[in-house]
Design a protein around this motif. Sequence first.
Motif, PDB file in Angstrom:
ATOM      1  N   LEU A  46      43.927   9.443  59.736  1.00 38.64           N
ATOM      2  CA  LEU A  46      43.260   8.213  60.174  1.00 38.64           C
ATOM      3  C   LEU A  46      42.214   7.784  59.162  1.00 38.64           C
ATOM      4  CD1 LEU A  46      42.139   6.039  62.151  1.00 38.64           C
ATOM      5  CD2 LEU A  46      40.810   7.891  63.224  1.00 38.64           C
ATOM      6  N   PHE A  47      41.381   8.723  58.701  1.00 40.87           N
ATOM      7  CA  PHE A  47      40.314   8.391  57.759  1.00 40.87           C
ATOM      8  C   PHE A  47      40.877   7.895  56.424  1.00 40.87           C
ATOM      9  CE2 PHE A  47      36.924  11.369  59.812  1.00 40.87           C
ATOM     10  CZ  PHE A  47      36.844  10.506  60.889  1.00 40.87           C
ATOM     11  N   ARG A  48      42.020   8.442  56.021  1.00 38.09           N
ATOM     12  CA  ARG A  48      42.652   7.958  54.786  1.00 38.09           C
ATOM     13  C   ARG A  48      43.049   6.483  54.926  1.00 38.09           C
ATOM     14  NH1 ARG A  48      45.534  13.287  54.132  1.00 38.09           N
ATOM     15  NH2 ARG A  48      44.596  14.280  52.304  1.00 38.09           N
ATOM     16  N   TYR A  49      43.657   6.166  56.054  1.00 39.54           N
ATOM     17  CA  TYR A  49      44.074   4.772  56.271  1.00 39.54           C
ATOM     18  C   TYR A  49      42.866   3.853  56.405  1.00 39.54           C
ATOM     19  CZ  TYR A  49      49.099   5.570  56.655  1.00 39.54           C
ATOM     20  OH  TYR A  49      50.421   5.856  56.363  1.00 39.54           O
ATOM     21  N   LEU A  50      41.805   4.320  57.055  1.00 38.92           N
ATOM     22  CA  LEU A  50      40.585   3.514  57.151  1.00 38.92           C
ATOM     23  C   LEU A  50      40.020   3.231  55.760  1.00 38.92           C
ATOM     24  CD1 LEU A  50      38.803   5.183  60.212  1.00 38.92           C
ATOM     25  CD2 LEU A  50      39.720   2.864  60.114  1.00 38.92           C
ATOM     26  N   LYS A  51      40.031   4.256  54.913  1.00 40.37           N
ATOM     27  CA  LYS A  51      39.535   4.086  53.542  1.00 40.37           C
ATOM     28  C   LYS A  51      40.435   3.137  52.751  1.00 40.37           C
ATOM     29  CE  LYS A  51      36.561   5.267  50.311  1.00 40.37           C
ATOM     30  NZ  LYS A  51      35.126   4.946  50.436  1.00 40.37           N
ATOM     31  N   TYR A  52      41.730   3.197  53.011  1.00 43.02           N
ATOM     32  CA  TYR A  52      42.677   2.323  52.308  1.00 43.02           C
ATOM     33  C   TYR A  52      42.415   0.853  52.647  1.00 43.02           C
ATOM     34  CZ  TYR A  52      47.111   0.187  50.912  1.00 43.02           C
ATOM     35  OH  TYR A  52      48.067  -0.632  50.333  1.00 43.02           O
ATOM     36  N   TYR A  53      42.195   0.569  53.912  1.00 43.71           N
ATOM     37  CA  TYR A  53      42.011  -0.827  54.330  1.00 43.71           C
ATOM     38  C   TYR A  53      40.556  -1.287  54.237  1.00 43.71           C
ATOM     39  CZ  TYR A  53      46.796  -0.864  56.090  1.00 43.71           C
ATOM     40  OH  TYR A  53      48.175  -0.813  56.192  1.00 43.71           O
ATOM     41  N   ASP A  54      39.628  -0.346  54.227  1.00 41.55           N
ATOM     42  CA  ASP A  54      38.208  -0.692  54.163  1.00 41.55           C
ATOM     43  C   ASP A  54      37.528   0.218  53.136  1.00 41.55           C
ATOM     44  OD1 ASP A  54      35.561  -1.309  54.516  1.00 41.55           O
ATOM     45  OD2 ASP A  54      35.483  -0.794  56.649  1.00 41.55           O
TER      46      ASP A  54
ATOM     47  N   LYS B 213      55.315   2.123  50.475  1.00 44.50           N
ATOM     48  CA  LYS B 213      54.367   1.992  49.367  1.00 44.50           C
ATOM     49  C   LYS B 213      52.943   2.288  49.856  1.00 44.50           C
ATOM     50  CE  LYS B 213      52.857  -1.327  45.829  1.00 44.50           C
ATOM     51  NZ  LYS B 213      51.447  -1.471  46.211  1.00 44.50           N
ATOM     52  N   VAL B 214      52.585   1.727  51.009  1.00 47.51           N
ATOM     53  CA  VAL B 214      51.259   1.974  51.578  1.00 47.51           C
ATOM     54  C   VAL B 214      51.084   3.455  51.890  1.00 47.51           C
ATOM     55  CG1 VAL B 214      49.778   1.583  53.584  1.00 47.51           C
ATOM     56  CG2 VAL B 214      50.962  -0.347  52.520  1.00 47.51           C
ATOM     57  N   SER B 215      52.105   4.054  52.516  1.00 39.47           N
ATOM     58  CA  SER B 215      52.039   5.472  52.881  1.00 39.47           C
ATOM     59  C   SER B 215      51.827   6.351  51.654  1.00 39.47           C
ATOM     60  CB  SER B 215      53.322   5.877  53.610  1.00 39.47           C
ATOM     61  OG  SER B 215      53.297   7.240  53.945  1.00 39.47           O
ATOM     62  N   GLU B 216      52.505   6.023  50.568  1.00 38.68           N
ATOM     63  CA  GLU B 216      52.376   6.804  49.334  1.00 38.68           C
ATOM     64  C   GLU B 216      50.977   6.670  48.749  1.00 38.68           C
ATOM     65  OE1 GLU B 216      54.398   7.049  44.886  1.00 38.68           O
ATOM     66  OE2 GLU B 216      55.494   6.069  46.512  1.00 38.68           O
ATOM     67  N   GLU B 217      50.438   5.455  48.750  1.00 37.74           N
ATOM     68  CA  GLU B 217      49.101   5.228  48.202  1.00 37.74           C
ATOM     69  C   GLU B 217      48.028   5.904  49.069  1.00 37.74           C
ATOM     70  OE1 GLU B 217      48.619   1.024  47.754  1.00 37.74           O
ATOM     71  OE2 GLU B 217      50.085   0.879  46.130  1.00 37.74           O
ATOM     72  N   VAL B 218      48.220   5.840  50.385  1.00 32.19           N
ATOM     73  CA  VAL B 218      47.266   6.460  51.310  1.00 32.19           C
ATOM     74  C   VAL B 218      47.225   7.971  51.107  1.00 32.19           C
ATOM     75  CG1 VAL B 218      46.854   7.014  53.745  1.00 32.19           C
ATOM     76  CG2 VAL B 218      47.337   4.662  53.062  1.00 32.19           C
TER      77      VAL B 218
ATOM     78  N   ALA C 160      40.717   5.700  66.684  1.00 33.23           N
ATOM     79  CA  ALA C 160      41.173   4.468  66.038  1.00 33.23           C
ATOM     80  C   ALA C 160      40.727   3.252  66.840  1.00 33.23           C
ATOM     81  CB  ALA C 160      42.697   4.486  65.889  1.00 33.23           C
ATOM     82  N   GLN C 161      40.769   3.364  68.161  1.00 34.05           N
ATOM     83  CA  GLN C 161      40.347   2.253  69.020  1.00 34.05           C
ATOM     84  C   GLN C 161      38.868   1.931  68.811  1.00 34.05           C
ATOM     85  OE1 GLN C 161      42.241   1.211  72.416  1.00 34.05           O
ATOM     86  NE2 GLN C 161      40.464   0.973  73.740  1.00 34.05           N
ATOM     87  N   GLU C 162      38.028   2.955  68.739  1.00 33.61           N
ATOM     88  CA  GLU C 162      36.592   2.718  68.537  1.00 33.61           C
ATOM     89  C   GLU C 162      36.325   2.096  67.164  1.00 33.61           C
ATOM     90  OE1 GLU C 162      34.236   3.008  70.974  1.00 33.61           O
ATOM     91  OE2 GLU C 162      36.104   3.260  72.097  1.00 33.61           O
ATOM     92  N   TYR C 163      37.037   2.567  66.143  1.00 36.50           N
ATOM     93  CA  TYR C 163      36.862   1.963  64.817  1.00 36.50           C
ATOM     94  C   TYR C 163      37.319   0.513  64.809  1.00 36.50           C
ATOM     95  CZ  TYR C 163      35.397   6.213  62.435  1.00 36.50           C
ATOM     96  OH  TYR C 163      34.673   7.305  62.025  1.00 36.50           O
ATOM     97  N   ALA C 164      38.360   0.204  65.570  1.00 35.86           N
ATOM     98  CA  ALA C 164      38.833  -1.175  65.663  1.00 35.86           C
ATOM     99  C   ALA C 164      37.767  -2.066  66.298  1.00 35.86           C
ATOM    100  CB  ALA C 164      40.124  -1.228  66.478  1.00 35.86           C
ATOM    101  N   LYS C 165      37.209  -1.627  67.401  1.00 30.98           N
ATOM    102  CA  LYS C 165      36.203  -2.423  68.105  1.00 30.98           C
ATOM    103  C   LYS C 165      34.988  -2.694  67.208  1.00 30.98           C
ATOM    104  CE  LYS C 165      37.333  -0.876  72.794  1.00 30.98           C
ATOM    105  NZ  LYS C 165      36.868  -0.071  73.967  1.00 30.98           N
ATOM    106  N   ASN C 166      34.641  -1.727  66.373  1.00 30.26           N
ATOM    107  CA  ASN C 166      33.483  -1.885  65.487  1.00 30.26           C
ATOM    108  C   ASN C 166      33.723  -2.901  64.381  1.00 30.26           C
ATOM    109  OD1 ASN C 166      32.118   0.036  66.950  1.00 30.26           O
ATOM    110  ND2 ASN C 166      32.438   1.693  65.492  1.00 30.26           N
TER     111      ASN C 166
END
Length: 322
Positions: A107-115, A25-30, A179-185
């Motif tokens: 990656l940017f799609r998933y970042l936008k989905y969660y944030d 479901k998440v993959s489809e929405e992303v 992804a690691q740098e975005y996580a740390k931020n």
Amino acid sequence: MFRSSILKTALLLLILVCSCRNENKVSEEVSQIEINLAVERFDRAFAKAGPKDISGLKTDFPFLFSERMPDSLIVSRMKDTLQHQLLREVDEEFGDFNETKREIKRLFRYLKYYDKSFSVPKVITLTNDVDYRYPVIVTDTLVLVALDNYLGGDHKFYANISDYIKLNMSKNQVVVDLAQEYAKNRIFPNKMKNFLEEMIYFGKVLYFKEKVIPFKTDAEKIGYSKEQLEFARLNEEMIWTHFVENEMLFDDDNSLVSRFIADAPFSKFYLGIDNETPGRLGQFIGWQIVRAYMENNDLGILDMMKTEPSKIFNESNYKPAK
């Protein structure tokens, strides 16, 4: 006992089925999220430029040039034969940037989905003389990717670099490092007081990566070979028992970080098996603690990133796999 075993198996299967459905479901929405990604190849522009083009480069890429840098230094770099070779090797490996660009876009799609506040930055590719300590730099508006750090672990430029570092100097790790740098931020600032908090810090980073780059393997996310990840999984109970029995969890001895958290060729238990172990096993255990916490608590990933390590540990009910 037999009936109890059947019920446990059925419950496990039900959990796995529900998890797969949620992931689908998440993959489809992303996939429906629109991302306009601009990638600018400074490395290629610089490779083609001559002294007469310096002014144009400064105009197009002002953030890459210091006002104190004289043009003579830039000209010298342009004429440097080693730089020419470096840029040729980068162009050979990344002449077609489409595959890496697709992964960054995912990656940017998933970042936008969660944030929802995430704003797509401009991506600039360049070289940094193989300074593998800083392969990527991430800000709110800009991402810099030094491509000469991703030419493949067996590349001749990396001959004097340790094997455990070269393992992750391949193009498939570009999006992992981002992804690691975005996580740390996104981790709530917290002064780490002990070994357990250090483990959970990196557990948060790895769990975040798990969510925003699900298309990467667990081995790629943590930067292990398949064999190293298998070792960690098979020996999870032994590792945890060693930490507990030696009263390491709440110890503030900084040497524990270098032994089990920092990048290294192997973890230092001071046992005969040390040379068989991968480095950073403390990070692996922290990942499992955070996974257990998220399985037992209903909250979003960004809220988890702000949660105190002690709360995560106490409410994780973590028990290592046997």
